[in-house]
Design a protein around this motif. Sequence first.
Motif, PDB file in Angstrom:
ATOM      1  N   VAL A  44       6.173 -30.459  57.917  1.00  0.00           N
ATOM      2  CA  VAL A  44       4.729 -30.033  57.516  1.00  0.00           C
ATOM      3  C   VAL A  44       4.221 -29.946  58.901  1.00  0.00           C
ATOM      4  O   VAL A  44       4.267 -30.865  60.019  1.00  0.00           O
ATOM      5  N   GLY A  45       3.521 -28.528  58.872  1.00  0.00           N
ATOM      6  CA  GLY A  45       3.351 -28.096  59.872  1.00  0.00           C
ATOM      7  C   GLY A  45       4.559 -27.696  60.891  1.00  0.00           C
ATOM      8  O   GLY A  45       5.650 -27.153  60.414  1.00  0.00           O
ATOM      9  N   ASP A  46       4.398 -28.226  62.529  1.00  0.00           N
ATOM     10  CA  ASP A  46       5.333 -27.882  63.230  1.00  0.00           C
ATOM     11  C   ASP A  46       6.285 -29.171  63.374  1.00  0.00           C
ATOM     12  O   ASP A  46       6.969 -29.255  64.112  1.00  0.00           O
ATOM     13  N   GLU A  47       6.325 -30.216  62.775  1.00  0.00           N
ATOM     14  CA  GLU A  47       6.892 -31.214  63.049  1.00  0.00           C
ATOM     15  C   GLU A  47       7.901 -31.202  61.929  1.00  0.00           C
ATOM     16  O   GLU A  47       7.448 -31.227  60.430  1.00  0.00           O
ATOM     17  N   GLU A  48       8.703 -32.304  61.796  1.00  0.00           N
ATOM     18  CA  GLU A  48      10.022 -32.660  61.246  1.00  0.00           C
ATOM     19  C   GLU A  48      10.087 -34.315  60.499  1.00  0.00           C
ATOM     20  O   GLU A  48       9.811 -34.781  61.694  1.00  0.00           O
ATOM     21  N   TYR A  49       9.540 -34.364  59.435  1.00  0.00           N
ATOM     22  CA  TYR A  49      10.238 -35.567  58.757  1.00  0.00           C
ATOM     23  C   TYR A  49      11.373 -35.838  58.023  1.00  0.00           C
ATOM     24  O   TYR A  49      12.350 -35.210  57.966  1.00  0.00           O
ATOM     25  N   GLY A  50      11.240 -37.134  57.842  1.00  0.00           N
ATOM     26  CA  GLY A  50      12.188 -38.038  57.225  1.00  0.00           C
ATOM     27  C   GLY A  50      11.945 -38.632  56.362  1.00  0.00           C
ATOM     28  O   GLY A  50      11.237 -40.106  56.613  1.00  0.00           O
ATOM     29  N   ILE A  51      13.196 -39.171  54.584  1.00  0.00           N
ATOM     30  CA  ILE A  51      11.954 -40.425  53.802  1.00  0.00           C
ATOM     31  C   ILE A  51      13.334 -40.333  53.793  1.00  0.00           C
ATOM     32  O   ILE A  51      14.781 -39.750  53.738  1.00  0.00           O
ATOM     33  N   ASP A  52      14.188 -42.206  53.069  1.00  0.00           N
ATOM     34  CA  ASP A  52      15.256 -42.100  52.041  1.00  0.00           C
ATOM     35  C   ASP A  52      15.158 -41.767  50.979  1.00  0.00           C
ATOM     36  O   ASP A  52      14.849 -41.321  50.212  1.00  0.00           O
ATOM     37  N   ILE A  53      15.904 -41.022  51.204  1.00  0.00           N
ATOM     38  CA  ILE A  53      16.821 -39.745  49.757  1.00  0.00           C
ATOM     39  C   ILE A  53      16.466 -40.972  48.352  1.00  0.00           C
ATOM     40  O   ILE A  53      16.564 -40.716  47.986  1.00  0.00           O
ATOM     41  N   GLN A  54      16.921 -41.973  48.915  1.00  0.00           N
ATOM     42  CA  GLN A  54      16.661 -43.255  47.051  1.00  0.00           C
ATOM     43  C   GLN A  54      15.463 -43.344  47.213  1.00  0.00           C
ATOM     44  O   GLN A  54      15.211 -43.554  45.835  1.00  0.00           O
ATOM     45  N   LYS A  55      14.692 -42.627  47.277  1.00  0.00           N
ATOM     46  CA  LYS A  55      12.997 -42.769  46.508  1.00  0.00           C
ATOM     47  C   LYS A  55      12.703 -41.183  46.107  1.00  0.00           C
ATOM     48  O   LYS A  55      11.873 -40.878  45.806  1.00  0.00           O
ATOM     49  N   VAL A  56      14.005 -40.757  46.478  1.00  0.00           N
ATOM     50  CA  VAL A  56      13.356 -38.455  45.480  1.00  0.00           C
ATOM     51  C   VAL A  56      13.762 -38.931  44.647  1.00  0.00           C
ATOM     52  O   VAL A  56      14.832 -38.812  44.272  1.00  0.00           O
ATOM     53  N   GLN A  57      13.162 -38.121  44.011  1.00  0.00           N
ATOM     54  CA  GLN A  57      13.650 -37.820  41.815  1.00  0.00           C
ATOM     55  C   GLN A  57      14.117 -36.965  41.707  1.00  0.00           C
ATOM     56  O   GLN A  57      15.378 -36.602  41.763  1.00  0.00           O
ATOM     57  N   GLU A  58      13.457 -36.011  42.708  1.00  0.00           N
ATOM     58  CA  GLU A  58      13.422 -34.275  42.254  1.00  0.00           C
ATOM     59  C   GLU A  58      13.087 -33.277  43.389  1.00  0.00           C
ATOM     60  O   GLU A  58      11.724 -33.972  44.121  1.00  0.00           O
ATOM     61  N   LEU A  59      13.819 -32.241  43.095  1.00  0.00           N
ATOM     62  CA  LEU A  59      13.303 -31.193  44.199  1.00  0.00           C
ATOM     63  C   LEU A  59      12.312 -30.070  43.477  1.00  0.00           C
ATOM     64  O   LEU A  59      13.442 -29.280  42.572  1.00  0.00           O
ATOM     65  N   ARG A  60      11.044 -29.551  43.489  1.00  0.00           N
ATOM     66  CA  ARG A  60      10.873 -28.388  43.018  1.00  0.00           C
ATOM     67  C   ARG A  60       9.938 -27.503  43.840  1.00  0.00           C
ATOM     68  O   ARG A  60       9.133 -28.144  44.474  1.00  0.00           O
ATOM     69  N   SER A  61       9.954 -26.593  43.123  1.00  0.00           N
ATOM     70  CA  SER A  61       8.792 -25.023  43.758  1.00  0.00           C
ATOM     71  C   SER A  61       6.966 -25.665  43.151  1.00  0.00           C
ATOM     72  O   SER A  61       7.410 -26.234  42.335  1.00  0.00           O
ATOM     73  N   TYR A  62       6.369 -25.078  44.571  1.00  0.00           N
ATOM     74  CA  TYR A  62       4.858 -25.320  44.359  1.00  0.00           C
ATOM     75  C   TYR A  62       5.021 -24.704  42.979  1.00  0.00           C
ATOM     76  O   TYR A  62       5.213 -23.279  42.884  1.00  0.00           O
ATOM     77  N   ASN A  63       4.152 -25.343  41.921  1.00  0.00           N
ATOM     78  CA  ASN A  63       2.851 -24.425  40.993  1.00  0.00           C
ATOM     79  C   ASN A  63       1.416 -24.775  40.952  1.00  0.00           C
ATOM     80  O   ASN A  63       1.673 -26.074  41.649  1.00  0.00           O
ATOM     81  N   SER A  64       1.156 -24.296  39.744  1.00  0.00           N
ATOM     82  CA  SER A  64      -0.404 -24.249  39.773  1.00  0.00           C
ATOM     83  C   SER A  64      -0.664 -25.856  39.165  1.00  0.00           C
ATOM     84  O   SER A  64       0.308 -26.284  38.795  1.00  0.00           O
ATOM     85  N   VAL A  65      -1.438 -26.826  40.412  1.00  0.00           N
ATOM     86  CA  VAL A  65      -2.120 -27.879  38.832  1.00  0.00           C
ATOM     87  C   VAL A  65      -3.467 -28.008  38.808  1.00  0.00           C
ATOM     88  O   VAL A  65      -4.266 -26.758  39.285  1.00  0.00           O
ATOM     89  N   THR A  66      -3.408 -29.233  38.292  1.00  0.00           N
ATOM     90  CA  THR A  66      -4.617 -29.366  37.889  1.00  0.00           C
ATOM     91  C   THR A  66      -5.542 -30.325  38.454  1.00  0.00           C
ATOM     92  O   THR A  66      -5.106 -31.327  38.551  1.00  0.00           O
ATOM     93  N   ARG A  67      -6.413 -29.688  38.535  1.00  0.00           N
ATOM     94  CA  ARG A  67      -7.360 -30.083  40.003  1.00  0.00           C
ATOM     95  C   ARG A  67      -8.118 -31.569  39.027  1.00  0.00           C
ATOM     96  O   ARG A  67      -9.043 -31.138  37.654  1.00  0.00           O
ATOM     97  N   ILE A  68      -7.923 -32.263  40.095  1.00  0.00           N
ATOM     98  CA  ILE A  68      -9.383 -33.542  39.500  1.00  0.00           C
ATOM     99  C   ILE A  68     -10.857 -34.276  40.550  1.00  0.00           C
ATOM    100  O   ILE A  68     -10.206 -33.284  41.393  1.00  0.00           O
ATOM    101  N   ALA A  69     -11.558 -33.408  38.964  1.00  0.00           N
ATOM    102  CA  ALA A  69     -13.368 -33.643  40.205  1.00  0.00           C
ATOM    103  C   ALA A  69     -13.222 -34.858  40.732  1.00  0.00           C
ATOM    104  O   ALA A  69     -12.456 -35.974  40.598  1.00  0.00           O
ATOM    105  N   ASN A  70     -13.685 -34.808  42.171  1.00  0.00           N
ATOM    106  CA  ASN A  70     -14.121 -35.557  42.987  1.00  0.00           C
ATOM    107  C   ASN A  70     -13.152 -36.666  43.961  1.00  0.00           C
ATOM    108  O   ASN A  70     -13.520 -37.420  43.593  1.00  0.00           O
ATOM    109  N   ALA A  71     -12.178 -35.790  43.542  1.00  0.00           N
ATOM    110  CA  ALA A  71     -10.633 -36.119  44.704  1.00  0.00           C
ATOM    111  C   ALA A  71     -10.863 -35.932  45.631  1.00  0.00           C
ATOM    112  O   ALA A  71     -11.334 -35.028  46.120  1.00  0.00           O
ATOM    113  N   ALA A  72     -10.383 -36.742  46.510  1.00  0.00           N
ATOM    114  CA  ALA A  72     -10.472 -36.715  47.486  1.00  0.00           C
ATOM    115  C   ALA A  72      -9.179 -34.997  48.607  1.00  0.00           C
ATOM    116  O   ALA A  72      -8.804 -34.224  47.732  1.00  0.00           O
TER     117      ALA A  72
END
Length: 172
Positions: A32-60
């Motif tokens: 993310v940006g110039d930094e490399e992060y790591g997360i426990d692989i056991q939390k990962v369900q799957e990897l997907r390419s980024y596609n359009s999303v349905t926006r939620i009004a007034n969401a952060a």
Amino acid sequence: MFEPNHSSHNDTNNTNNSNHTDLPLEILAFTVGDEEYGIDIQKVQELRSYNSVTRIANAAEHMKGVVNLRGVIVPMIDMRIKLNLGTPTYNDFTVVIVLNLAGNTVGIVVDNVSDVVTLSLNQIKPAPSFDTSVNANYILGLGTIDERMLILVNVEEMISAAEINIDHRLAA
């Protein structure tokens, strides 16, 4: 998850004198940006390419919206925005890491995923101390592989329960 000290575990019956904390950890590495992060692989369900999303009004701002993933409404969180690492750009390398967190599904949008690495506990260094103006409770430590350094994160700390449970609010 990454804590090397589990001294409450009595290991007197183990004949080879090792315990579960000696096991290597498998970490999904992403940038993310110039930094490399790591997360426990056991939390990962799957990897997907980024596609359009349905926006939620007034969401952060970092809440990109939701997607329907095989009948499950999945909130999508842009980690570049959440971590204040600049304006996101979406390209062929942008990846959604779909996570399973305490039975809830959430997607995090990252710049790219590099690989799965195996870390032994001696390759994990404690997280640095920050003053109270920096919220770094989600940083578990730093994983070191030669000259490479991964910021190891606890995704449950990084992503709030409200962000994970957006699908329950939508159903109400």
